[in-house]
Motif scaffolding. Sequence first.
Motif, PDB file in Angstrom:
ATOM      1  N   VAL A 164       0.839  -1.262  -0.027  1.00  0.00           N
ATOM      2  CA  VAL A 164      -0.095  -0.085  -0.033  1.00  0.00           C
ATOM      3  C   VAL A 164       0.867   1.346   0.083  1.00  0.00           C
ATOM      4  O   VAL A 164       2.074   1.215   0.234  1.00  0.00           O
ATOM      5  CB  VAL A 164      -0.865  -0.072   1.390  1.00  0.00           C
ATOM      6  N   TYR A 165       0.188   2.520  -0.160  1.00  0.00           N
ATOM      7  CA  TYR A 165       0.933   3.687  -0.258  1.00  0.00           C
ATOM      8  C   TYR A 165       0.402   4.692   0.873  1.00  0.00           C
ATOM      9  O   TYR A 165       0.687   5.714   0.646  1.00  0.00           O
ATOM     10  CB  TYR A 165       1.041   4.203  -1.532  1.00  0.00           C
ATOM     11  N   GLY A 166      -0.552   4.303   1.616  1.00  0.00           N
ATOM     12  CA  GLY A 166      -0.971   5.373   2.590  1.00  0.00           C
ATOM     13  C   GLY A 166      -2.684   4.827   2.573  1.00  0.00           C
ATOM     14  O   GLY A 166      -3.364   5.498   1.721  1.00  0.00           O
ATOM     15  N   THR A 167      -3.195   4.032   3.639  1.00  0.00           N
ATOM     16  CA  THR A 167      -4.459   3.765   3.565  1.00  0.00           C
ATOM     17  C   THR A 167      -4.806   2.877   4.855  1.00  0.00           C
ATOM     18  O   THR A 167      -4.016   2.799   5.725  1.00  0.00           O
ATOM     19  CB  THR A 167      -4.542   2.503   2.222  1.00  0.00           C
ATOM     20  N   GLN A 168      -6.392   2.333   4.839  1.00  0.00           N
ATOM     21  CA  GLN A 168      -6.390   1.737   5.917  1.00  0.00           C
ATOM     22  C   GLN A 168      -6.983   0.151   5.376  1.00  0.00           C
ATOM     23  O   GLN A 168      -7.827   0.299   4.343  1.00  0.00           O
ATOM     24  CB  GLN A 168      -7.830   2.410   6.794  1.00  0.00           C
ATOM     25  N   PHE A 169      -6.409  -0.952   5.965  1.00  0.00           N
ATOM     26  CA  PHE A 169      -6.946  -2.072   5.422  1.00  0.00           C
ATOM     27  C   PHE A 169      -6.880  -2.936   6.751  1.00  0.00           C
ATOM     28  O   PHE A 169      -5.960  -2.992   7.687  1.00  0.00           O
ATOM     29  CB  PHE A 169      -6.152  -2.671   4.376  1.00  0.00           C
ATOM     30  N   ASN A 170      -7.269  -4.312   6.642  1.00  0.00           N
ATOM     31  CA  ASN A 170      -7.297  -5.323   7.614  1.00  0.00           C
ATOM     32  C   ASN A 170      -6.673  -6.501   6.776  1.00  0.00           C
ATOM     33  O   ASN A 170      -7.082  -6.866   5.963  1.00  0.00           O
ATOM     34  CB  ASN A 170      -8.422  -5.559   8.266  1.00  0.00           C
ATOM     35  N   TYR A 183     -10.299  -0.608   3.341  1.00  0.00           N
ATOM     36  CA  TYR A 183     -11.397   0.376   3.867  1.00  0.00           C
ATOM     37  C   TYR A 183     -10.902   1.974   3.416  1.00  0.00           C
ATOM     38  O   TYR A 183     -11.959   2.902   3.403  1.00  0.00           O
ATOM     39  CB  TYR A 183     -11.195   0.307   5.430  1.00  0.00           C
ATOM     40  N   GLU A 184      -9.926   2.079   2.951  1.00  0.00           N
ATOM     41  CA  GLU A 184      -9.533   3.447   2.309  1.00  0.00           C
ATOM     42  C   GLU A 184      -8.053   3.245   1.547  1.00  0.00           C
ATOM     43  O   GLU A 184      -7.304   2.521   2.010  1.00  0.00           O
ATOM     44  CB  GLU A 184      -9.173   4.362   3.711  1.00  0.00           C
ATOM     45  N   GLY A 185      -8.140   4.213   0.433  1.00  0.00           N
ATOM     46  CA  GLY A 185      -6.899   4.025  -0.557  1.00  0.00           C
ATOM     47  C   GLY A 185      -7.097   2.804  -1.244  1.00  0.00           C
ATOM     48  O   GLY A 185      -7.966   2.364  -1.801  1.00  0.00           O
ATOM     49  N   LEU A 186      -5.964   2.526  -1.994  1.00  0.00           N
ATOM     50  CA  LEU A 186      -5.558   1.345  -2.596  1.00  0.00           C
ATOM     51  C   LEU A 186      -4.735   0.469  -2.268  1.00  0.00           C
ATOM     52  O   LEU A 186      -3.523   0.501  -1.651  1.00  0.00           O
ATOM     53  CB  LEU A 186      -4.992   1.983  -4.058  1.00  0.00           C
ATOM     54  N   VAL A 187      -5.115  -0.959  -2.413  1.00  0.00           N
ATOM     55  CA  VAL A 187      -4.170  -2.041  -1.779  1.00  0.00           C
ATOM     56  C   VAL A 187      -3.822  -3.140  -2.752  1.00  0.00           C
ATOM     57  O   VAL A 187      -4.723  -3.161  -3.607  1.00  0.00           O
ATOM     58  CB  VAL A 187      -5.087  -2.622  -0.735  1.00  0.00           C
ATOM     59  N   LYS A 197      -5.625  -5.603  -7.221  1.00  0.00           N
ATOM     60  CA  LYS A 197      -5.812  -4.486  -6.636  1.00  0.00           C
ATOM     61  C   LYS A 197      -7.179  -4.239  -5.871  1.00  0.00           C
ATOM     62  O   LYS A 197      -8.261  -4.791  -6.610  1.00  0.00           O
ATOM     63  CB  LYS A 197      -5.662  -3.279  -7.704  1.00  0.00           C
ATOM     64  N   LEU A 198      -7.324  -3.630  -4.725  1.00  0.00           N
ATOM     65  CA  LEU A 198      -8.348  -3.446  -3.968  1.00  0.00           C
ATOM     66  C   LEU A 198      -8.867  -2.089  -3.850  1.00  0.00           C
ATOM     67  O   LEU A 198      -7.770  -1.625  -3.180  1.00  0.00           O
ATOM     68  CB  LEU A 198      -8.506  -4.090  -2.694  1.00  0.00           C
ATOM     69  N   LYS A 199      -9.865  -1.715  -4.005  1.00  0.00           N
ATOM     70  CA  LYS A 199     -10.295  -0.263  -3.725  1.00  0.00           C
ATOM     71  C   LYS A 199     -11.383  -0.382  -2.609  1.00  0.00           C
ATOM     72  O   LYS A 199     -11.568  -1.306  -1.956  1.00  0.00           O
ATOM     73  CB  LYS A 199     -11.203   0.088  -5.070  1.00  0.00           C
ATOM     74  N   PRO A 200     -11.326   0.967  -1.867  1.00  0.00           N
ATOM     75  CA  PRO A 200     -12.343   0.693  -0.690  1.00  0.00           C
ATOM     76  C   PRO A 200     -13.492  -0.068  -0.699  1.00  0.00           C
ATOM     77  O   PRO A 200     -14.245   0.256  -1.447  1.00  0.00           O
ATOM     78  CB  PRO A 200     -12.534   2.332  -0.387  1.00  0.00           C
ATOM     79  N   GLY A 201     -13.793  -0.950   0.245  1.00  0.00           N
ATOM     80  CA  GLY A 201     -15.033  -1.929   0.202  1.00  0.00           C
ATOM     81  C   GLY A 201     -14.604  -3.128  -0.344  1.00  0.00           C
ATOM     82  O   GLY A 201     -15.470  -4.045  -0.338  1.00  0.00           O
ATOM     83  N   ASP A 202     -13.427  -3.296  -1.129  1.00  0.00           N
ATOM     84  CA  ASP A 202     -13.314  -4.652  -1.818  1.00  0.00           C
ATOM     85  C   ASP A 202     -12.538  -5.600  -1.056  1.00  0.00           C
ATOM     86  O   ASP A 202     -11.735  -5.062   0.008  1.00  0.00           O
ATOM     87  CB  ASP A 202     -12.208  -4.357  -3.004  1.00  0.00           C
ATOM     88  N   SER A 203     -12.818  -6.648  -1.094  1.00  0.00           N
ATOM     89  CA  SER A 203     -11.911  -7.915  -0.420  1.00  0.00           C
ATOM     90  C   SER A 203     -11.339  -8.920  -1.154  1.00  0.00           C
ATOM     91  O   SER A 203     -11.617  -9.088  -2.233  1.00  0.00           O
ATOM     92  CB  SER A 203     -13.205  -8.380   0.653  1.00  0.00           C
ATOM     93  N   PHE A 204     -10.469  -9.547  -0.500  1.00  0.00           N
ATOM     94  CA  PHE A 204      -9.648 -10.594  -1.213  1.00  0.00           C
ATOM     95  C   PHE A 204      -9.559 -11.763  -0.047  1.00  0.00           C
ATOM     96  O   PHE A 204      -9.108 -11.708   0.890  1.00  0.00           O
ATOM     97  CB  PHE A 204      -8.169 -10.247  -1.696  1.00  0.00           C
ATOM     98  N   LEU A 205     -10.075 -12.999  -0.461  1.00  0.00           N
ATOM     99  CA  LEU A 205     -10.375 -14.061   0.386  1.00  0.00           C
ATOM    100  C   LEU A 205      -9.775 -15.238  -0.097  1.00  0.00           C
ATOM    101  O   LEU A 205     -10.291 -15.855  -1.097  1.00  0.00           O
ATOM    102  CB  LEU A 205     -11.756 -14.239   1.184  1.00  0.00           C
ATOM    103  N   ALA A 213     -15.590 -15.575  -3.465  1.00  0.00           N
ATOM    104  CA  ALA A 213     -16.074 -14.283  -3.660  1.00  0.00           C
ATOM    105  C   ALA A 213     -16.928 -13.305  -2.386  1.00  0.00           C
ATOM    106  O   ALA A 213     -17.423 -14.266  -1.821  1.00  0.00           O
ATOM    107  CB  ALA A 213     -16.935 -14.209  -4.835  1.00  0.00           C
ATOM    108  N   LYS A 214     -16.672 -12.243  -2.191  1.00  0.00           N
ATOM    109  CA  LYS A 214     -17.302 -11.528  -1.122  1.00  0.00           C
ATOM    110  C   LYS A 214     -18.231 -10.345  -1.761  1.00  0.00           C
ATOM    111  O   LYS A 214     -17.658  -9.740  -2.690  1.00  0.00           O
ATOM    112  CB  LYS A 214     -16.483 -11.230  -0.155  1.00  0.00           C
ATOM    113  N   GLN A 215     -19.109 -10.205  -0.967  1.00  0.00           N
ATOM    114  CA  GLN A 215     -19.947  -8.789  -1.319  1.00  0.00           C
ATOM    115  C   GLN A 215     -19.059  -7.553  -0.769  1.00  0.00           C
ATOM    116  O   GLN A 215     -18.128  -7.615   0.080  1.00  0.00           O
ATOM    117  CB  GLN A 215     -21.296  -8.572  -0.548  1.00  0.00           C
ATOM    118  N   LYS A 216     -19.465  -6.352  -1.120  1.00  0.00           N
ATOM    119  CA  LYS A 216     -18.763  -5.153  -0.842  1.00  0.00           C
ATOM    120  C   LYS A 216     -18.840  -4.878   0.640  1.00  0.00           C
ATOM    121  O   LYS A 216     -20.038  -4.991   1.229  1.00  0.00           O
ATOM    122  CB  LYS A 216     -19.322  -3.959  -1.590  1.00  0.00           C
ATOM    123  N   GLU A 217     -17.737  -4.503   1.289  1.00  0.00           N
ATOM    124  CA  GLU A 217     -17.755  -4.141   2.645  1.00  0.00           C
ATOM    125  C   GLU A 217     -18.307  -2.805   2.663  1.00  0.00           C
ATOM    126  O   GLU A 217     -17.732  -1.749   2.194  1.00  0.00           O
ATOM    127  CB  GLU A 217     -16.338  -4.245   3.182  1.00  0.00           C
TER     128      GLU A 217
END
Length: 299
Positions: A164-170, A183-187, A197-205, A213-217
């Motif tokens: 990442v380059y500056g974001t919030q993620f779990n 949750y924020e930024g780009l992962v 690549k994950l945008k806010p609300g995207d998940s990788f499981l 596959a998961k629904q939007k967070e």
Amino acid sequence: MDREALILKWLNNDLNDQELQAFKKLEDYNDLIQLNTNIKAFKAPNFDDKQALNNVLNTIKTTKKSQKNWIKPFMRAAAIITICFGLYYYTTTLNTTITTNMAQKTEVALPDASNVFLNAKSVLVYNKSKWKNNREVKLQGEAFFKVAKGASFNVKTEAGTVTVYGTQFNVKQRANYFEVICYEGLVGVTFNSIETKLKPGDSFLIIDGKKIAKQKESNTTPSWLNNESKFKSLPYKQVIAEFERQYNVNITLVGVNSAELFTGSFTHNNIDVALKSITLPLQLTYSNNNGNITLKRAQ
């Protein structure tokens, strides 16, 4: 205790009262104190302590016959210098390891003001001395990251790497389970050499090696930060494993299919309420014997 052992313990700030008194009685006590003071003001991260000792010993060999009177004190000083530089190099390049136990969470402030929130039974490793040029952590378990803007930031796990380059993620990496939620930024998540690549609300499981596959967070932070674990169509064994981590208990399933999908949640601060939350939806009964919990299919 011999002289060398006392010096090593003193350099490591590990002397007890009796050993401290013995150390103060050394004939070169004042010289050791002065040498240590001078070394603290001197930084040499690339100092090769082995080469320095070899150079000193070679010098001693060439002058042994003509300067017998000062060989012992010179060798002693050389050994002390080598020990000091060795310890300095070791302590400044040592990794920092943060560990949480069962039913424990903690917050970690990284050198660049980034924050990491560690969930129960997790391990975070990073290196302070290398941080300016290499913002990288190693994670076992689960953590929520708030990353300060700057150079590339990497989270390495056994399952894959998150960049990442500056974001919030779990990030959650457990046995046969790897999940990243942005949750924020780009992962960027690298798994099996392929980056997603994950945008806010995207998940990788990934569960048992398969991508799910998961629904939007919709939440802005993971639920566990608020002492609650939520699940949506996940195998029941994942629910049980998380319950054990949050309450430090052992759960045995009797007549229960651990692969059955579960949707629901449980709180982290009331075990009776939590047990009802994970048993009633599946019509299970439970018994709790001092932390040894048995879940059974209701008759």
